[in-house]
Write a protein that holds these residues in place. Sequence first.
Motif, short mmCIF file in Angstrom:
data_model
loop_
_atom_site.label_atom_id
_atom_site.label_comp_id
_atom_site.label_asym_id
_atom_site.label_seq_id
_atom_site.Cartn_x
_atom_site.Cartn_y
_atom_site.Cartn_z
N ALA A 56 42.52 -25.55 43.39
CA ALA A 56 42.33 -26.33 44.61
C ALA A 56 43.06 -27.67 44.53
N ILE A 57 42.97 -28.32 43.38
CA ILE A 57 43.64 -29.60 43.20
C ILE A 57 45.16 -29.42 43.26
N HIS B 28 40.63 -33.64 35.05
CA HIS B 28 40.27 -33.76 33.64
C HIS B 28 39.01 -32.93 33.41
N GLN B 29 39.09 -31.98 32.49
CA GLN B 29 37.93 -31.14 32.20
C GLN B 29 37.01 -31.84 31.22
N VAL B 30 35.70 -31.67 31.45
CA VAL B 30 34.70 -32.25 30.56
C VAL B 30 33.58 -31.23 30.37
N ASP B 31 33.07 -31.13 29.16
CA ASP B 31 32.04 -30.16 28.80
C ASP B 31 30.66 -30.68 29.18
N PHE C 214 36.48 -23.66 36.28
CA PHE C 214 37.52 -24.63 35.96
C PHE C 214 38.83 -24.23 36.62
N ALA C 215 39.17 -22.96 36.53
CA ALA C 215 40.43 -22.47 37.11
C ALA C 215 40.44 -22.67 38.63
N ALA C 216 39.33 -22.38 39.29
CA ALA C 216 39.26 -22.53 40.75
C ALA C 216 39.40 -23.99 41.16
N ILE D 161 39.93 -37.10 38.50
CA ILE D 161 38.79 -36.25 38.84
C ILE D 161 38.25 -35.61 37.57
N ALA D 162 36.98 -35.83 37.29
CA ALA D 162 36.31 -35.15 36.17
C ALA D 162 35.73 -33.84 36.71
N ILE D 163 36.14 -32.75 36.09
CA ILE D 163 35.59 -31.43 36.43
C ILE D 163 34.63 -31.08 35.30
N THR D 164 33.35 -31.10 35.60
CA THR D 164 32.35 -30.92 34.57
C THR D 164 31.61 -29.59 34.73
#
Length: 79
Positions: free
Chosen positions: A30-31, A49-52, A24-26, A6-9
């Motif tokens: 949840a995940i 996976h965090q993405v800017d 991002f934290a929320a 999962i990309a979190i953008t």
Amino acid sequence: MSKINIAITFDKSGPIVDLTEEMFAAASLAIDEINGTGLFFDDHILEPHQVDSTAIDADLALDNLVSLNDRFRIDVLIG
């Protein structure tokens, strides 16, 4: 166990970065909750996976996402 990437953008740079740290934290919380229950996906785990997304440069945001996809084969996009 298979991973669902999962990309979190959200913005990790730019003028509103102070607001997006909590986002991002929320999403990560949840995940973690979904993975922790073990009830949703018998043989899968959600892998965040965090993405800017940058807020100011759409081309860079797209490049960031494409690069992440090249490394992890993203299945889901949040943001």
